[in-house]
Design an enzyme around this catalytic site. Sequence first.
Site, PDB file in Angstrom:
ATOM      1  N   LYS A  13      32.434  31.038 -13.865  1.00 24.29           N
ATOM      2  CA  LYS A  13      31.695  30.488 -15.009  1.00 24.29           C
ATOM      3  C   LYS A  13      30.953  29.197 -14.626  1.00 24.29           C
ATOM      4  O   LYS A  13      29.790  29.027 -14.954  1.00 24.29           O
ATOM      5  CB  LYS A  13      32.655  30.157 -16.173  1.00 24.29           C
ATOM      6  CG  LYS A  13      33.476  31.332 -16.661  1.00 24.29           C
ATOM      7  CD  LYS A  13      34.319  30.942 -17.875  1.00 24.29           C
ATOM      8  CE  LYS A  13      35.368  29.893 -17.614  1.00 24.29           C
ATOM      9  NZ  LYS A  13      36.470  30.318 -16.714  1.00 24.29           N
ATOM     10  N   ARG A  88      38.566  27.785 -25.808  1.00 31.14           N
ATOM     11  CA  ARG A  88      39.628  28.443 -25.041  1.00 31.14           C
ATOM     12  C   ARG A  88      40.776  28.883 -25.942  1.00 31.14           C
ATOM     13  O   ARG A  88      41.749  29.450 -25.438  1.00 31.14           O
ATOM     14  CB  ARG A  88      40.166  27.464 -24.016  1.00 31.14           C
ATOM     15  CG  ARG A  88      39.757  27.737 -22.571  1.00 31.14           C
ATOM     16  CD  ARG A  88      40.454  26.684 -21.751  1.00 31.14           C
ATOM     17  NE  ARG A  88      40.564  26.883 -20.361  1.00 31.14           N
ATOM     18  CZ  ARG A  88      39.728  26.424 -19.443  1.00 31.14           C
ATOM     19  NH1 ARG A  88      38.619  25.834 -19.793  1.00 31.14           N
ATOM     20  NH2 ARG A  88      40.005  26.567 -18.174  1.00 31.14           N
ATOM     21  N   ARG A 127      38.897  27.859  -3.068  1.00 31.63           N
ATOM     22  CA  ARG A 127      37.791  27.048  -3.593  1.00 31.63           C
ATOM     23  C   ARG A 127      37.853  25.604  -3.100  1.00 31.63           C
ATOM     24  O   ARG A 127      38.907  24.990  -3.064  1.00 31.63           O
ATOM     25  CB  ARG A 127      37.862  27.071  -5.115  1.00 31.63           C
ATOM     26  CG  ARG A 127      36.840  26.199  -5.805  1.00 31.63           C
ATOM     27  CD  ARG A 127      36.643  26.618  -7.207  1.00 31.63           C
ATOM     28  NE  ARG A 127      37.738  26.216  -8.082  1.00 31.63           N
ATOM     29  CZ  ARG A 127      37.694  26.360  -9.401  1.00 31.63           C
ATOM     30  NH1 ARG A 127      36.641  26.916  -9.968  1.00 31.63           N
ATOM     31  NH2 ARG A 127      38.702  25.987 -10.143  1.00 31.63           N
ATOM     32  N   ARG A 160      40.789  21.157  -5.778  1.00 28.57           N
ATOM     33  CA  ARG A 160      41.281  20.684  -7.068  1.00 28.57           C
ATOM     34  C   ARG A 160      42.806  20.759  -7.098  1.00 28.57           C
ATOM     35  O   ARG A 160      43.388  21.736  -6.625  1.00 28.57           O
ATOM     36  CB  ARG A 160      40.713  21.559  -8.189  1.00 28.57           C
ATOM     37  CG  ARG A 160      39.398  21.050  -8.715  1.00 28.57           C
ATOM     38  CD  ARG A 160      38.778  21.986  -9.685  1.00 28.57           C
ATOM     39  NE  ARG A 160      39.651  22.419 -10.775  1.00 28.57           N
ATOM     40  CZ  ARG A 160      39.247  23.123 -11.815  1.00 28.57           C
ATOM     41  NH1 ARG A 160      37.976  23.461 -11.919  1.00 28.57           N
ATOM     42  NH2 ARG A 160      40.077  23.489 -12.753  1.00 28.57           N
ATOM     43  N   ARG A 171      47.904  29.113 -14.729  1.00 28.03           N
ATOM     44  CA  ARG A 171      46.633  29.084 -15.467  1.00 28.03           C
ATOM     45  C   ARG A 171      46.223  30.499 -15.892  1.00 28.03           C
ATOM     46  O   ARG A 171      45.673  30.683 -16.975  1.00 28.03           O
ATOM     47  CB  ARG A 171      45.537  28.444 -14.611  1.00 28.03           C
ATOM     48  CG  ARG A 171      45.715  26.923 -14.497  1.00 28.03           C
ATOM     49  CD  ARG A 171      44.878  26.347 -13.373  1.00 28.03           C
ATOM     50  NE  ARG A 171      43.461  26.433 -13.614  1.00 28.03           N
ATOM     51  CZ  ARG A 171      42.543  26.416 -12.649  1.00 28.03           C
ATOM     52  NH1 ARG A 171      42.900  26.347 -11.379  1.00 28.03           N
ATOM     53  NH2 ARG A 171      41.272  26.479 -12.954  1.00 28.03           N
TER      54      ARG A 171
HETATM   55  P1  AMP Z   1      38.437  24.346 -15.927  1.00 28.77           P
HETATM   56  O1  AMP Z   1      37.726  23.346 -15.080  1.00 28.77           O
HETATM   57  O2  AMP Z   1      37.579  24.883 -17.032  1.00 28.77           O
HETATM   58  O3  AMP Z   1      39.116  25.424 -15.125  1.00 28.77           O
HETATM   59  O4  AMP Z   1      39.621  23.543 -16.675  1.00 28.77           O
HETATM   60  C1  AMP Z   1      40.656  22.895 -15.927  1.00 28.77           C
HETATM   61  C2  AMP Z   1      41.757  22.451 -16.862  1.00 28.77           C
HETATM   62  O5  AMP Z   1      41.230  21.555 -17.842  1.00 28.77           O
HETATM   63  C3  AMP Z   1      42.447  23.550 -17.661  1.00 28.77           C
HETATM   64  O6  AMP Z   1      43.471  24.184 -16.921  1.00 28.77           O
HETATM   65  C4  AMP Z   1      43.000  22.747 -18.832  1.00 28.77           C
HETATM   66  O7  AMP Z   1      44.130  21.983 -18.462  1.00 28.77           O
HETATM   67  C5  AMP Z   1      41.863  21.765 -19.109  1.00 28.77           C
HETATM   68  N1  AMP Z   1      40.840  22.301 -20.045  1.00 28.77           N
HETATM   69  C6  AMP Z   1      39.520  22.528 -19.787  1.00 28.77           C
HETATM   70  N2  AMP Z   1      38.894  23.010 -20.878  1.00 28.77           N
HETATM   71  C7  AMP Z   1      39.820  23.094 -21.857  1.00 28.77           C
HETATM   72  C8  AMP Z   1      39.802  23.551 -23.210  1.00 28.77           C
HETATM   73  N3  AMP Z   1      38.661  24.022 -23.778  1.00 28.77           N
HETATM   74  N4  AMP Z   1      40.958  23.495 -23.908  1.00 28.77           N
HETATM   75  C9  AMP Z   1      42.103  23.026 -23.355  1.00 28.77           C
HETATM   76  N5  AMP Z   1      42.195  22.604 -22.085  1.00 28.77           N
HETATM   77  C10 AMP Z   1      41.064  22.632 -21.322  1.00 28.77           C
END
Ligand code: AMP
Length: 216
Positions: A13, A88, A127, A160, A171
């Site tokens: 994404k 989410r 990654r 990360r 996750r």
């Molecule tokens: P991402 O970079 O989108 O994979 O997000 C990394 C982490 O950020 C996730 O595992 C959550 O801990 C937090 N996070 C990101 N977006 C959200 C969201 N919309 N709601 C809740 N937690 C989020």
Amino acid sequence: MRVAFLGPPGAGKGTQARELAHEWGVPHIATGDMLREAMAAGTPLGRAAKAYYDRGELVPDDVIIGMIEERFRQAEASRGFILDGFPRTIPQAEALDRLLKDLGLNLDRVVFFDVGEGELLRRLTGRRLCRACGTPFHLVSAPPAREGVCDRCGGELYQRADDSEATVRNRLQVYERQTAPLLDYYRSRDRLTSVDAAGDMDVIRGRIRRTVEAAR
Ligand code: AMP
């Protein structure tokens, strides 16, 4: 162009949103990026999010919804946007509906990135990201020319903290439990399009482009 990208972690994404936001001239609104910036800056929001983030859990809805409301006030949402990693949960989707309604706007499309679990694990654990400009690389499928160095800006590459195998598995479970129900939410509102998100990034980008441009 007002779209949301929905899918499991590692589905691509962020990579696609970054390129397409540039191409379409709209802001790329990524809640994960916003949280990482807040954590790096040590703000109260970043400190509140860190424990959830490090475990691969979702940050509470009220924190995320507050952050998105703030971002929508700054950005000119009427010009369009790509939401990446938000919503989410069902409460986040409902909050987004209310927010857009107040602004007199619609969500044109929700694009679901469809990828199998084995491919997700492979992508996430390999990654690497540039600390300076955020460009993503992959140890196997998209390695940088020089190990550990960004091709685009020369910045340092890093993994990360939440891309370790144990956290990635968590996750993926969190995704199934809390985010996958959004597929029905948007399907029943006639907003959802699934895109086959396995394979070549440029080919996938073409599929997304066609889907979104047809919905305008
Ligand atoms: P991402 O970079 O989108 O994979 O997000 C990394 C982490 O950020 C996730 O595992 C959550 O801990 C937090 N996070 C990101 N977006 C959200 C969201 N919309 N709601 C809740 N937690 C989020």
